[in-house]
Scaffold this motif. Structure first.
Motif, short mmCIF file in Angstrom:
data_model
loop_
_atom_site.label_atom_id
_atom_site.label_comp_id
_atom_site.label_asym_id
_atom_site.label_seq_id
_atom_site.Cartn_x
_atom_site.Cartn_y
_atom_site.Cartn_z
N TRP A 273 -3.46 12.00 -2.21
CA TRP A 273 -4.54 12.55 -3.31
C TRP A 273 -4.21 11.73 -4.67
O TRP A 273 -5.05 11.92 -5.65
CB TRP A 273 -3.99 14.00 -3.57
CG TRP A 273 -4.29 14.85 -2.27
CD1 TRP A 273 -4.85 14.55 -1.31
CD2 TRP A 273 -3.76 16.09 -1.99
NE1 TRP A 273 -5.01 15.58 -0.38
CE2 TRP A 273 -4.11 16.33 -0.70
CE3 TRP A 273 -2.73 17.02 -2.73
CZ2 TRP A 273 -3.68 17.69 -0.15
CZ3 TRP A 273 -2.41 18.14 -2.13
CH2 TRP A 273 -2.99 18.36 -0.90
N ASN A 274 -3.12 10.99 -4.80
CA ASN A 274 -2.94 10.24 -6.16
C ASN A 274 -3.20 8.77 -5.68
O ASN A 274 -2.53 7.84 -6.32
CB ASN A 274 -1.44 10.63 -6.43
CG ASN A 274 -1.29 12.02 -6.94
OD1 ASN A 274 -2.05 12.50 -7.78
ND2 ASN A 274 -0.30 12.45 -6.36
N ASN A 275 -3.99 8.44 -4.72
CA ASN A 275 -4.31 7.16 -4.36
C ASN A 275 -3.30 6.37 -4.02
O ASN A 275 -3.53 5.11 -4.18
CB ASN A 275 -5.15 6.45 -5.56
CG ASN A 275 -6.59 7.18 -5.89
OD1 ASN A 275 -7.22 7.73 -5.01
ND2 ASN A 275 -6.89 7.14 -7.30
N TYR A 276 -2.31 6.66 -3.40
CA TYR A 276 -1.25 6.14 -2.91
C TYR A 276 -1.24 6.27 -1.35
O TYR A 276 -1.14 7.27 -0.72
CB TYR A 276 0.24 6.66 -3.16
CG TYR A 276 0.42 6.07 -4.85
CD1 TYR A 276 1.10 4.82 -4.86
CD2 TYR A 276 0.35 7.07 -5.73
CE1 TYR A 276 1.29 4.39 -6.15
CE2 TYR A 276 0.36 6.68 -6.96
CZ TYR A 276 1.17 5.31 -7.24
OH TYR A 276 1.20 4.88 -8.68
N ASN A 277 -1.00 5.07 -0.31
CA ASN A 277 -1.20 5.17 1.02
C ASN A 277 0.02 4.49 1.54
O ASN A 277 0.53 3.78 0.85
CB ASN A 277 -2.44 4.46 1.48
CG ASN A 277 -3.41 5.35 1.40
OD1 ASN A 277 -4.62 4.79 1.61
ND2 ASN A 277 -3.52 6.67 0.82
N VAL A 278 0.20 4.66 2.68
CA VAL A 278 1.29 3.80 3.59
C VAL A 278 0.26 2.50 4.06
O VAL A 278 -0.79 2.62 4.67
CB VAL A 278 1.73 4.48 5.04
CG1 VAL A 278 2.44 3.34 5.83
CG2 VAL A 278 2.71 5.67 4.44
N TYR A 279 0.64 1.35 3.65
CA TYR A 279 -0.01 0.21 3.90
C TYR A 279 0.67 -1.01 4.53
O TYR A 279 1.80 -1.37 3.68
CB TYR A 279 -0.55 -0.48 2.43
CG TYR A 279 -1.67 -1.94 2.65
CD1 TYR A 279 -2.82 -1.53 3.03
CD2 TYR A 279 -1.10 -2.97 2.42
CE1 TYR A 279 -3.70 -2.52 3.16
CE2 TYR A 279 -1.80 -4.02 2.50
CZ TYR A 279 -3.12 -3.84 3.10
OH TYR A 279 -4.07 -5.00 3.15
N SER A 280 0.25 -1.29 5.69
CA SER A 280 1.35 -2.30 6.50
C SER A 280 2.78 -1.79 6.62
O SER A 280 3.70 -2.78 6.31
CB SER A 280 1.49 -3.88 5.71
OG SER A 280 0.04 -4.25 5.81
N GLY A 281 2.79 -0.54 6.64
CA GLY A 281 4.28 -0.25 6.87
C GLY A 281 4.95 0.30 5.63
O GLY A 281 6.11 0.93 5.57
N THR A 282 4.27 0.10 4.51
CA THR A 282 5.00 0.35 3.18
C THR A 282 4.38 1.47 2.43
O THR A 282 3.16 1.50 2.17
CB THR A 282 4.83 -1.16 2.21
OG1 THR A 282 5.41 -2.22 2.76
CG2 THR A 282 5.66 -0.77 0.84
#
Length: 434
Positions: A155-164
């Motif tokens: 919801w705050n535009n933070y995602n898991v990306y390439s495991g990070t």
């Protein structure tokens, strides 16, 4: 200037006139993509050239004997306009014409094939679940665990990306979670309240822009559009239509069922309290329920996650699990060790728990408990417990019977109290096969 090229059997050959194949098919497709024909047949004239004569093995000459070319069969071909392939299929030599005035030979050919129609290329494919998995759109770079942190971070535009974790993402990229009622009665939207949602029923949402770009990229195309780059479109999302389920193979690695093949009795000692002149257990007593069979009589453990020696499940991977325990007709009763004495009045407390080993200690994750004061006679109960929720890889799970007996009096067959500070007494749980 329009540049046209024709390839027959992989060889570039000239054409007398542009082949009568529409080159404005892209606009036609966009207007009516569902009705555009992709199969095509046409007839064109080809001039006699050295290369083409060799391909057709000088078919215009009388009494020719063919070596590899056969006019009765089709030969592969492609037609290109301005570096875009708009037609591929096969060509069949129909006839040869000798123009005695111009003293040239023309080949009359029938072309059969499929226009290089963008909507044909992508319209037969699914986002995922294609017969050829390489045709699936790949969003594995966003793989993550469904948990509260990852949902609220999105919801705050933070995602898991390439495991990070906690990678900032801009609109149009990544995933988000919407608070959507997917129709789970009394579950997806809890308690009849729009403000309650069950975490396990939430599904990730992907941006339309990223999906569309991947579709074009998979077809070997690029797309440029001012509308697709607007903030309005970049913020459009599509939710997953299917429930989030693991594959059958993985599921079968995470299941087990165990039971006792013979009735079991758990016995605990009672102590004499000289102050109250009653038998008791001063503190709660813990008994781990045994299960000696995980392979026959309907039991199974394909991945060896259950131990019949210490009666525990070892969780094989992070995920949401359902763990159940059932024991019917369990009898609970105090009695002396020797003799034919019967229980009189006693107080008791029983807590049956499914426990998980968390942060260094056993914690009840599902509990059925009861207590009574002044109970007389044996107690017979059914126990049915169920836990559904997240468990981390390596977590140990067991079933524990915790109990306490106080103010217990015992009587002999003549109704006389059993008072014997030098003797012993106990109480027990008697299980059927469970």
């Amino acid at each position: 200037m329009t540049k046209t090229f024709l390839y027959i059997a992989g060889t570039k050959v000239p054409v007398l006139n542009d082949a009568p194949i529409p080159i404005n098919y892209q606009i036609e497709d966009i207007r009516n993509p569902e009705s555009t024909a992709v199969t095509h047949a046409t007839t064109i004239e080809l001039p006699s050239t050295k290369l083409l004569d060799e391909i057709f093995e000088f078919s215009y000459q009388p009494n020719i004997k063919f070596q590899t070319f056969n006019p009765n069969f089709r030969t592969t071909c492609e037609y290109w306009v301005n570096n875009q392939k708009i037609f591929e299929g096969s060509v069949k030599l129909n006839k040869c014409i000798w123009d005695k005035d111009k003293k040239v030979t023309k080949y009359i050919c029938d072309f059969f094939g499929i226009k290089a129609n963008l909507f044909y290329e992508i319209g037969q494919q699914l986002l995922v679940g294609n017969d050829n998995p390489t045709q699936d759109l790949d969003f594995s770079i966003y793989d993550h665990t469904l948990n509260l942190t990852n949902v609220t971070d999105s919801w705050n535009n933070y995602n898991v990306y390439s495991g990070t974790p906690t990678t900032p993402m801009s609109a149009g990229d990544g995933y988000r979670y919407g608070l959507i009622d997917y129709g789970y009665e009394n579950d997806g939207r809890n308690k009849g309240d729009d403000y309650w949602f069950t975490l396990k029923n939430l599904r990730p949402m992907l941006f339309k822009q990223e999906i569309l770009y991947k579709i074009f990229s998979g077809a070997g195309k690029t797309i440029t559009s001012s509308f697709l780059s607007t903030n309005f479109f970049r913020n459009q999302l599509i939710s997953c239509n299917d429930e989030i389920n693991i594959s059958t193979t993985i599921y079968n690695q995470r299941i087990c069922k165990a039971s006792d093949t013979v009735p079991q009795t758990i016995t605990n000692a009672l102590s004499w309290n000289s102050v109250t002149s009653t038998w008791e257990t001063p503190t709660n007593t813990s008994n781990i329920k045994s299960f000696n069979n995980d392979s026959t009589l309907g039991n199974y453990d394909p991945n060896n996650i259950f131990s019949t020696s210490n009666y525990r499940i070892t969780i094989p991977a992070n995920g949401n699990y359902t763990i159940t325990f059932s024991a019917l007709g369990v009898m609970f009763s105090p009695q002396p060790t020797a003799g034919s004495l019967t229980p009189g009045i006693f107080d008791y407390y029983i807590a049956v728990k499914i426990e998980a080993f968390l942060s260094g200690s056993w914690v009840g994750i599902a509990t059925q408990n009861e207590s009574a004061v002044g109970n007389t006679g044996a107690v017979v109960k059914d126990y049915n417990l169920k836990y559904t929720g997240f468990l981390a890889s390596g977590t140990l799970v067991r079933v524990d019977f915790q109990s306490a007996v106080t103010n217990c009096s015992l009587f002999d067959n003549f109704g006389a109290p059993y008072i014997n500070t030098s003797g012993t007494a106990n109480y027990f749980f008697a299980f059927n096969s469970t």
